[in-house]
Motif scaffolding. Structure first.
Motif, mmCIF file in Angstrom:
data_model
loop_
_atom_site.group_PDB
_atom_site.id
_atom_site.type_symbol
_atom_site.label_atom_id
_atom_site.label_comp_id
_atom_site.label_asym_id
_atom_site.label_seq_id
_atom_site.Cartn_x
_atom_site.Cartn_y
_atom_site.Cartn_z
ATOM 1 N N ALA A 258 0.811 -1.220 0.000
ATOM 2 C CA ALA A 258 0.000 0.000 0.000
ATOM 3 C C ALA A 258 0.843 1.267 0.000
ATOM 4 O O ALA A 258 0.359 2.339 -0.382
ATOM 5 N N TYR A 259 2.105 1.168 0.411
ATOM 6 C CA TYR A 259 2.929 2.371 0.503
ATOM 7 C C TYR A 259 3.279 2.880 -0.895
ATOM 8 O O TYR A 259 3.758 2.133 -1.748
ATOM 9 N N ARG A 260 3.063 4.183 -1.115
ATOM 10 C CA ARG A 260 3.278 4.785 -2.436
ATOM 11 C C ARG A 260 4.318 5.913 -2.409
ATOM 12 O O ARG A 260 4.333 6.781 -3.273
ATOM 13 N N GLY A 261 5.183 5.904 -1.416
ATOM 14 C CA GLY A 261 6.290 6.851 -1.409
ATOM 15 C C GLY A 261 6.057 8.118 -0.622
ATOM 16 O O GLY A 261 6.956 8.969 -0.544
ATOM 17 N N GLU A 262 4.877 8.281 -0.016
ATOM 18 C CA GLU A 262 4.600 9.478 0.774
ATOM 19 C C GLU A 262 4.269 9.090 2.207
ATOM 20 O O GLU A 262 3.462 8.170 2.443
ATOM 21 N N TYR A 263 4.863 9.813 3.148
ATOM 22 C CA TYR A 263 4.666 9.541 4.574
ATOM 23 C C TYR A 263 4.516 10.866 5.302
ATOM 24 O O TYR A 263 5.414 11.705 5.243
ATOM 25 N N MET A 264 3.374 11.070 5.939
ATOM 26 C CA MET A 264 3.113 12.319 6.665
ATOM 27 C C MET A 264 3.582 13.523 5.843
ATOM 28 O O MET A 264 4.413 14.332 6.277
ATOM 29 N N SER A 265 3.033 13.640 4.647
ATOM 30 C CA SER A 265 3.552 14.568 3.641
ATOM 31 C C SER A 265 3.504 16.037 4.048
ATOM 32 O O SER A 265 4.182 16.870 3.437
ATOM 33 N N SER A 266 2.740 16.389 5.064
ATOM 34 C CA SER A 266 2.638 17.794 5.476
ATOM 35 C C SER A 266 3.796 18.260 6.357
ATOM 36 O O SER A 266 3.944 19.456 6.599
ATOM 37 N N TYR A 267 4.630 17.311 6.824
ATOM 38 C CA TYR A 267 5.613 17.650 7.848
ATOM 39 C C TYR A 267 7.036 17.393 7.344
ATOM 40 O O TYR A 267 7.394 16.263 6.987
ATOM 41 N N SER A 268 7.857 18.437 7.347
ATOM 42 C CA SER A 268 9.226 18.327 6.829
ATOM 43 C C SER A 268 10.076 17.375 7.659
ATOM 44 O O SER A 268 10.953 16.687 7.124
ATOM 45 N N TRP A 269 9.848 17.314 8.977
ATOM 46 C CA TRP A 269 10.652 16.447 9.823
ATOM 47 C C TRP A 269 10.421 14.961 9.525
ATOM 48 O O TRP A 269 11.207 14.108 9.944
ATOM 49 N N ALA A 270 9.335 14.630 8.792
ATOM 50 C CA ALA A 270 9.027 13.233 8.488
ATOM 51 C C ALA A 270 9.806 12.707 7.291
ATOM 52 O O ALA A 270 9.702 11.528 6.956
ATOM 53 N N SER A 271 10.611 13.559 6.665
ATOM 54 C CA SER A 271 11.293 13.155 5.426
ATOM 55 C C SER A 271 12.281 12.009 5.638
ATOM 56 O O SER A 271 12.470 11.166 4.763
ATOM 57 N N MET A 272 12.917 11.956 6.812
ATOM 58 C CA MET A 272 13.867 10.873 7.074
ATOM 59 C C MET A 272 13.156 9.522 7.133
ATOM 60 O O MET A 272 13.601 8.534 6.535
ATOM 61 N N THR A 273 12.033 9.475 7.827
ATOM 62 C CA THR A 273 11.262 8.239 7.879
ATOM 63 C C THR A 273 10.748 7.874 6.497
ATOM 64 O O THR A 273 10.754 6.700 6.105
ATOM 65 N N GLU A 274 10.313 8.864 5.748
ATOM 66 C CA GLU A 274 9.829 8.623 4.391
ATOM 67 C C GLU A 274 10.911 7.981 3.534
ATOM 68 O O GLU A 274 10.652 7.034 2.787
ATOM 69 N N ALA A 275 12.152 8.465 3.679
ATOM 70 C CA ALA A 275 13.264 7.907 2.909
ATOM 71 C C ALA A 275 13.528 6.454 3.298
ATOM 72 O O ALA A 275 13.821 5.606 2.435
ATOM 73 N N ILE A 276 13.419 6.150 4.564
ATOM 74 C CA ILE A 276 13.653 4.780 5.029
ATOM 75 C C ILE A 276 12.559 3.848 4.518
ATOM 76 O O ILE A 276 12.833 2.727 4.067
ATOM 77 N N LEU A 277 11.315 4.305 4.566
ATOM 78 C CA LEU A 277 10.212 3.498 4.043
ATOM 79 C C LEU A 277 10.392 3.228 2.552
ATOM 80 O O LEU A 277 10.193 2.096 2.077
ATOM 81 N N TYR A 278 10.784 4.254 1.819
ATOM 82 C CA TYR A 278 10.990 4.093 0.381
ATOM 83 C C TYR A 278 12.128 3.115 0.104
ATOM 84 O O TYR A 278 12.026 2.252 -0.770
ATOM 85 N N TRP A 279 13.213 3.243 0.887
ATOM 86 C CA TRP A 279 14.355 2.323 0.697
ATOM 87 C C TRP A 279 13.926 0.890 0.925
ATOM 88 O O TRP A 279 14.326 -0.024 0.197
ATOM 89 N N ARG A 280 13.075 0.678 1.903
ATOM 90 C CA ARG A 280 12.637 -0.690 2.214
ATOM 91 C C ARG A 280 11.769 -1.257 1.089
ATOM 92 O O ARG A 280 11.853 -2.449 0.783
ATOM 93 N N THR A 281 10.940 -0.423 0.472
ATOM 94 C CA THR A 281 10.073 -0.923 -0.589
ATOM 95 C C THR A 281 10.883 -1.267 -1.842
ATOM 96 O O THR A 281 10.477 -2.116 -2.616
#
Length: 266
Positions: A240-263
């Protein structure tokens, strides 16, 4: 609580044992500098709490936690490490806390108190947290409406920290970045935190966030979260993950990168 401390650095074990000795919740604390010895001891001495380093030779802390859970499923796991990037792998064994070295006596005390509480019931299905894309919280499929956007962002940050305790100063540093944490902003932050707690009370889920001695955390056993399911290997959430994680918050970018790397590295 009977507690074990495992760290491959003898001085770190000694230091943690001294901190544990000051905590009224801990009746007995035993230290080990290698995971194998800790596992041997645990077969005859079930522990209530295990404080584990992660980056250790041989059996690392996450593997140790998984094996420990096989021996003693009721043991609470508290990771104590110098590396915050391990937090996402650590979630797979459902720790009650994750602390970065060096840890203060106050923070350790808060985590131990939390681990000793009754916080390990199954998550009720009526509270869902959505982090993929925009952040939202639903109670019985009804979205929560927050009075203040910053109150919602604070909850998002706590969810991102996966149940780890977060101080007011750490919340401010993440959300307001380089702004001065002066008295005026401290008072303003208190307004946002109070608004968050009032909103959760209004929706009948005050237990979702708890605060003790100025440290806030979400109780991860009170809700279902798409990201948490992703971390635990749930195939539906991974797909279900499509590359966006808590898209409104800049501090969430690190987690977003980790999720993307895992996919992309499955």
């Amino acid at each position: 609580m009977r507690t074990i401390c495992v760290d491959d650095e003898p001085l770190a074990v000694e230091y943690t044992l001294k901190q544990c000795a000051r905590l009224p919740e801990i009746d007995e604390a035993k230290g080990f500098t290698d995971a194998a010895s800790a596992l041997d001891w645990l077969h005859g001495h079930p522990a209530d709490l295990a404080i584990l380093d992660i980056n250790m030779p041989g059996i690392d802390g996450i593997t140790l936690a998984a094996r420990l859970k096989e021996i003693s499923p009721g043991t609470a796991i508290l990771f104590l490490t110098a590396y915050k990037e391990y937090a996402f792998d650590a979630y797979a064994v459902h720790p009650t806390g994750y602390l970065l070295k060096p840890v203060s006596q106050e923070k350790l005390a808060a985590e131990v108190a939390y681990a000793g509480g009754e916080h390990r019931s199954s998550a009720p299905a009526h509270i869902h947290v959505k982090t993929f894309g925009a952040f939202d919280v639903y109670v019985d499929d009804r979205p929560i409406r927050f009075r203040l956007a910053k109150a919602k962002e604070i909850l998002a940050l706590l969810v991102d920290r996966q149940g780890a305790g977060v101080t007011r100063a750490e919340i401010f540093a993440a959300i307001w970045e380089d702004s001065p944490y002066d008295r005026r902003m401290q008072k303003q932050l208190d307004v946002y935190i109070r608004s968050l707690r009032e909103t959760l009370q209004e929706y009948g889920i005050p237990e979702m966030v708890e605060m003790e001695k100025g440290v806030l955390r979400v109780r991860t056993d009170t809700f279902v979260c798409d990201a948490y399911l992703f971390y635990s290997g749930d195939s539906d959430m991974i797909n279900a993950y499509r590359g966006e994680y808590m898209s409104s918050y800049s501090w969430a970018s690190m987690t977003e990168a980790i999720l993307y790397w895992r996919t992309t590295n499955r």
